[in-house]
Design a protein around this motif. Structure first.
Motif, PDB file in Angstrom:
ATOM      1  N   ALA A  67       7.413 -12.048   7.550  1.00 23.47           N
ATOM      2  CA  ALA A  67       7.907 -13.017   6.579  1.00 23.47           C
ATOM      3  C   ALA A  67       8.478 -12.323   5.343  1.00 23.47           C
ATOM      4  O   ALA A  67       9.391 -12.830   4.691  1.00 23.47           O
ATOM      5  CB  ALA A  67       6.781 -13.969   6.166  1.00 23.47           C
ATOM      6  N   SER A  68       7.952 -11.126   5.047  1.00 22.39           N
ATOM      7  CA  SER A  68       8.369 -10.394   3.863  1.00 22.39           C
ATOM      8  C   SER A  68       9.670  -9.635   4.063  1.00 22.39           C
ATOM      9  O   SER A  68      10.587  -9.707   3.241  1.00 22.39           O
ATOM     10  CB  SER A  68       7.272  -9.415   3.441  1.00 22.39           C
ATOM     11  N   LEU A 195       2.128   1.857   4.458  1.00 19.76           N
ATOM     12  CA  LEU A 195       1.210   0.895   3.869  1.00 19.76           C
ATOM     13  C   LEU A 195       1.824   0.270   2.620  1.00 19.76           C
ATOM     14  O   LEU A 195       2.737   0.829   2.013  1.00 19.76           O
ATOM     15  CB  LEU A 195      -0.107   1.576   3.490  1.00 19.76           C
ATOM     16  N   GLY A 196       1.311  -0.903   2.255  1.00 23.27           N
ATOM     17  CA  GLY A 196       1.755  -1.561   1.035  1.00 23.27           C
ATOM     18  C   GLY A 196       0.605  -2.340   0.432  1.00 23.27           C
ATOM     19  O   GLY A 196      -0.416  -2.591   1.087  1.00 23.27           O
ATOM     20  N   TRP A 197       0.762  -2.722  -0.842  1.00 20.59           N
ATOM     21  CA  TRP A 197      -0.296  -3.462  -1.509  1.00 20.59           C
ATOM     22  C   TRP A 197      -0.684  -4.757  -0.795  1.00 20.59           C
ATOM     23  O   TRP A 197      -1.871  -5.089  -0.741  1.00 20.59           O
ATOM     24  CB  TRP A 197       0.117  -3.756  -2.957  1.00 20.59           C
ATOM     25  N   PRO A 198       0.263  -5.520  -0.247  1.00 20.53           N
ATOM     26  CA  PRO A 198      -0.149  -6.733   0.467  1.00 20.53           C
ATOM     27  C   PRO A 198      -1.111  -6.436   1.621  1.00 20.53           C
ATOM     28  O   PRO A 198      -2.067  -7.195   1.840  1.00 20.53           O
ATOM     29  CB  PRO A 198       1.175  -7.312   0.971  1.00 20.53           C
ATOM     30  N   VAL A 260      -0.218 -12.681  -0.262  1.00 15.99           N
ATOM     31  CA  VAL A 260       0.955 -13.536  -0.043  1.00 15.99           C
ATOM     32  C   VAL A 260       1.940 -13.397  -1.198  1.00 15.99           C
ATOM     33  O   VAL A 260       3.155 -13.215  -0.992  1.00 15.99           O
ATOM     34  CB  VAL A 260       0.523 -15.004   0.132  1.00 15.99           C
ATOM     35  N   LEU A 261       1.441 -13.475  -2.412  1.00 15.42           N
ATOM     36  CA  LEU A 261       2.315 -13.362  -3.576  1.00 15.42           C
ATOM     37  C   LEU A 261       2.981 -11.986  -3.639  1.00 15.42           C
ATOM     38  O   LEU A 261       4.173 -11.870  -3.930  1.00 15.42           O
ATOM     39  CB  LEU A 261       1.520 -13.624  -4.854  1.00 15.42           C
ATOM     40  N   GLY A 262       2.223 -10.948  -3.336  1.00 14.43           N
ATOM     41  CA  GLY A 262       2.781  -9.602  -3.359  1.00 14.43           C
ATOM     42  C   GLY A 262       3.820  -9.370  -2.281  1.00 14.43           C
ATOM     43  O   GLY A 262       4.796  -8.644  -2.488  1.00 14.43           O
TER      44      GLY A 262
END
Length: 326
Positions: A67-68, A195-198, A260-262
């Motif tokens: 989705a991102s 990797l990522g913060w979400p 979700v916000l990130g």
């Protein structure tokens, strides 16, 4: 094991060697070839909710990542590969758990019917079965990118340590959470390459969720655990269980909302953000429902609520998937 009288109870007869907390009439006890049943029971194939709970964080991550950054055809394989891998690695992990816990299991009413303490499988054969499952899972892992492969190999440390946690800490549920939600990191990385913060927020959310549902599960054994010296959050929280679970449930929801916000705020449309947050709200509503129905002294009710967490976890998967289309 004695066969129940279905003319009086109307229940499905118990299969020979059936594990006490398995769903009656499950496919392992009724359809699997007899020679495979002890090994499938060792892998908890007759109790599939654990596979779902291992798989769901993987699906959270791949759907949110898609989705991102946009859907990729490889995502279909990530979804399927994680499902097969979760079945295999949950089986390998449970086999390892039963090897290390065989003496404890023999002392607990709910677990003494498991294949090793009941004599259905020898320790040597269990080790062979564990290795076969792990090697097959590795063949799936190496179809992902290099970073995801490295994460998958690193997870083995957590899998190896978890069975021993109950011997030295009242927080074995924390160790289970660290191991069971690793797939959120792996699946996100399999899609994005890094990797990522979400993904980290999803991982932390899953850990809080695991403490929530596995504490409920642990209340089934709290009396036996206290007698044999096994530790758990069920014993640690005691009469404050409802309060502590509320705190971990809130933590799981807040951390998932941050994921979700990130992931979506700067890379997807506003509609996608709203759809994702609706999924988070649905997840939170299910946890709230569980708390409203919790009776920590009713073992059967605890087992039913534990199993209900499959549905709780699938709610975000559905809405993160819809966010891909938004």
């Amino acid at each position: 094991m004695a066969t129940s009288d279905t003319s009086q109870t109307g229940e499905t007869p118990e299969a020979e060697g059936q594990v006490a907390d398995a769903v009656r009439g499950n496919w392992v006890d009724t359809r699997a070839p007899a020679w495979t049943r002890p090994y499938l029971r060792l892998s908890r194939a007759d109790r599939p909710v654990g596979t779902w709970l291992l798989l769901i964080p993987c699906w959270w991550a791949v759907t949110l990542a898609a989705a991102s950054t946009g859907f990729l055809w490889i995502d279909l394989w990530i979804v399927l590969g994680c499902a097969i891998g979760a079945w295999l690695m949950r089986g390998a992990g449970c086999t390892w758990n039963d090897i290390t816990d065989r003496e404890f299991d023999a002392s607990v009413a709910r677990t003494r019917s498991r294949p090793i303490p009941s004599g259905q499988v020898t320790v040597q054969n269990a080790v062979v079965w564990m290795v076969l499952q792990a090697l097959t899972a590795f063949l799936i892992l190496i179809t992902f990118n290099t970073a995801a492969i490295a994460l998958g190999i690193a997870s083995l440390v957590l899998v190896a340590v978890y069975p021993f946690a109950k011997r030295f800490t009242y927080w074995p549920q924390m160790f289970l959470g660290l191991a069971f939600n690793w797939g959120a990191l792996l699946a996100w990385t399999a899609h994005t390459g890094s990797l990522g913060w979400p993904a980290l927020f999803l991982y932390l959310s899953g850990i809080a969720w695991t403490i929530f549902y596995d504490t409920i599960y642990a209340h089934q054994d709290k009396e036996d655990d206290a007698l044999i010296g096994v530790k758990s959050t069920a014993l640690l929280f005691g009469d404050q269980t409802a309060l502590r679970l509320r705190q971990f449930g809130i933590g799981a929801v807040v951390l998932m909302a941050l994921a979700v916000l990130g992931a979506l705020t700067h890379s997807a449309g506003q509609t996608a953000v709203v759809v994702g947050l609706i999924g988070v709200a649905g997840f939170g509503a299910h946890l709230y429902w569980q708390l409203r129905n919790l009776d920590a002294d009713d073992a059967d009710a605890c087992l039913r609520l534990f199993r209900a967490n499959r549905d709780a976890g699938l709610i975000p998967v559905l809405f993160f998937g819809l966010a891909i289309l938004a």
